[in-house]
Design a protein around this motif. Structure first.
Motif, PDB file in Angstrom:
ATOM      1  N   GLU A   5      53.262 106.745 -28.836  1.00  0.00           N
ATOM      2  CA  GLU A   5      52.804 105.413 -29.199  1.00  0.00           C
ATOM      3  C   GLU A   5      53.963 104.421 -29.037  1.00  0.00           C
ATOM      4  N   ILE A   6      54.010 103.752 -27.910  1.00  0.00           N
ATOM      5  CA  ILE A   6      55.057 102.762 -27.670  1.00  0.00           C
ATOM      6  C   ILE A   6      54.687 101.430 -28.323  1.00  0.00           C
ATOM      7  N   ALA A  97      42.649  99.073 -23.900  1.00  0.00           N
ATOM      8  CA  ALA A  97      42.890 100.508 -23.975  1.00  0.00           C
ATOM      9  C   ALA A  97      41.585 101.298 -23.886  1.00  0.00           C
ATOM     10  N   LEU A  98      40.474 100.654 -24.236  1.00  0.00           N
ATOM     11  CA  LEU A  98      39.155 101.300 -24.208  1.00  0.00           C
ATOM     12  C   LEU A  98      38.145 100.346 -23.587  1.00  0.00           C
ATOM     13  N   ASN A 119      48.972 102.178 -24.600  1.00  0.00           N
ATOM     14  CA  ASN A 119      49.820 103.364 -24.734  1.00  0.00           C
ATOM     15  C   ASN A 119      49.467 104.458 -23.736  1.00  0.00           C
ATOM     16  N   ASP A 120      48.255 104.430 -23.213  1.00  0.00           N
ATOM     17  CA  ASP A 120      47.814 105.439 -22.249  1.00  0.00           C
ATOM     18  C   ASP A 120      47.273 104.740 -21.013  1.00  0.00           C
ATOM     19  N   LEU A 121      48.188 104.193 -20.206  1.00  0.00           N
ATOM     20  CA  LEU A 121      47.772 103.480 -19.007  1.00  0.00           C
ATOM     21  C   LEU A 121      47.011 104.383 -18.039  1.00  0.00           C
ATOM     22  N   PRO A 122      47.438 105.626 -17.790  1.00  0.00           N
ATOM     23  CA  PRO A 122      46.641 106.496 -16.912  1.00  0.00           C
ATOM     24  C   PRO A 122      45.204 106.662 -17.408  1.00  0.00           C
ATOM     25  N   THR A 218      54.662  88.091 -27.618  1.00  0.00           N
ATOM     26  CA  THR A 218      55.877  88.538 -28.281  1.00  0.00           C
ATOM     27  C   THR A 218      55.779  90.038 -28.540  1.00  0.00           C
ATOM     28  N   ALA A 219      56.922  90.678 -28.749  1.00  0.00           N
ATOM     29  CA  ALA A 219      56.976  92.143 -28.812  1.00  0.00           C
ATOM     30  C   ALA A 219      56.061  92.694 -29.914  1.00  0.00           C
ATOM     31  N   ALA A 220      55.385  93.781 -29.595  1.00  0.00           N
ATOM     32  CA  ALA A 220      54.511  94.461 -30.556  1.00  0.00           C
ATOM     33  C   ALA A 220      54.746  95.963 -30.425  1.00  0.00           C
ATOM     34  N   LEU A 221      55.975  96.361 -30.659  1.00  0.00           N
ATOM     35  CA  LEU A 221      56.374  97.754 -30.482  1.00  0.00           C
ATOM     36  C   LEU A 221      56.127  98.558 -31.747  1.00  0.00           C
ATOM     37  N   ALA A 222      55.815  99.825 -31.564  1.00  0.00           N
ATOM     38  CA  ALA A 222      55.542 100.688 -32.711  1.00  0.00           C
ATOM     39  C   ALA A 222      56.788 100.911 -33.554  1.00  0.00           C
TER      40      ALA A 222
END
Length: 286
Positions: A5-6, A97-98, A119-122, A218-222
């Motif tokens: 989870e980035i 993401a969905l 978080n799951d681009l593929p 703006t950054a939204a990092l885990a």
């Protein structure tokens, strides 16, 4: 293997929602550039698309591209996370993401500046490929590469100097080579990935931060660490002005836009020749 989870997806949603509620005209200029680039790429494609999906999620620019192209019959436009009341119309709200798309529901999907914070681009690309009918096209532009590398550098250096340690403050982004490989991994035929770099100039670092906030970017990092102090931010602005300014004193900010194109497989598409099927040796031709 557990998915890393980035990004904090709740934080991504909050930033996007705030940007819509505090809408500032002109702040979506990067999205407008991405839409114009998509229009240029769509123009030479000599075919029509019965059902097209706009996953732009920022403004009317992508939807306008689709409707003015003369290549689409039905266009459905989505907003990212929250309905944007400043747009003319929204057909659905989505989470990139969905993507809420049924298998084989469309011939064309355009996405401008979404997908880079999933978080799951593929996995998202697989879902988009499944939503396409055979010989359907995906055109997607996402932030990548060295985007905001100047800001990343100065924030890290300022925090190290002021606090003795530094957290990640600017998100990592996919590079062009990896993005192309992900298209292939997701099952797209004829995958292509390329990059354009845009340099935007500001009076100071705080002007850049204001634009990023207005974009909802703006950054939204885990794992982002505690908020930066005012002293650290002022130190970062000082380093920025020292190391990344032009002769007139204005600072530079880099935005790398990676554009992905891929087709849902179809028997009519070009295919590579089988190994060993050549009729002449390359050395003879040369």
């Amino acid at each position: 293997m557990q998915q890393v989870e980035i990004f904090d997806r709740n934080a991504v949603k909050k930033r996007r929602t705030r940007a819509v509620r505090q809408f500032r005209p002109g702040a979506d200029f990067i999205a407008a550039i991405a839409a114009a680039d998509i229009a240029e790429r769509l123009a030479p494609i000599n075919r029509s698309f019965d059902v097209a999906i706009d996953l732009g999620g920022h403004n009317d620019a992508v939807c306008d591209v689709l409707k003015s192209s003369g290549k689409t019959k039905h266009v459905f436009s989505g907003d990212l996370f929250v309905a944007n009341t400043h747009r003319r119309a929204t057909d659905f709200v989505f989470d990139d993401a969905l993507p809420p798309l049924a298998d084989g529901c469309c011939n064309l999907i355009l996405s401008a500046l979404t997908l880079h914070a999933v978080n799951d681009l593929p996995g998202s690309l697989v879902q988009l490929r499944r939503a396409l009918r055979p010989d359907g096209l995906l055109l997607a532009t996402l932030v990548g590469g060295d985007t905001l590398h100047e800001l990343r550098d100065v924030l890290m250096r300022a925090e190290l100097e002021m606090m003795g340690g530094a957290a990640i403050r600017v998100a990592p982004f996919t590079d062009t080579r990896d993005a192309g490989a992900l298209l292939q991994r997701a099952g797209f035929a004829l995958p292509v990935a390329d990059k354009d770099s845009i340099i935007v100039r500001y009076d100071n670092m705080f002007g850049l931060l204001n634009d990023l906030r207005a974009m909802g970017s703006t950054a939204a990092l885990a794992d982002q660490g505690s908020p930066l102090s005012r002293q650290t931010l002022f130190k970062a602005a000082e380093i920025y002005a020292s190391d990344y300014a032009d002769e007139d004193g204005r600072i530079r900010a880099t935005f790398d836009l990676i554009t992905l194109s891929g087709w849902a497989a179809h028997e009519s598409q070009q295919k590579p020749l089988k190994p060993g099927s050549a009729q002449k040796r390359l050395s003879d031709v040369l």
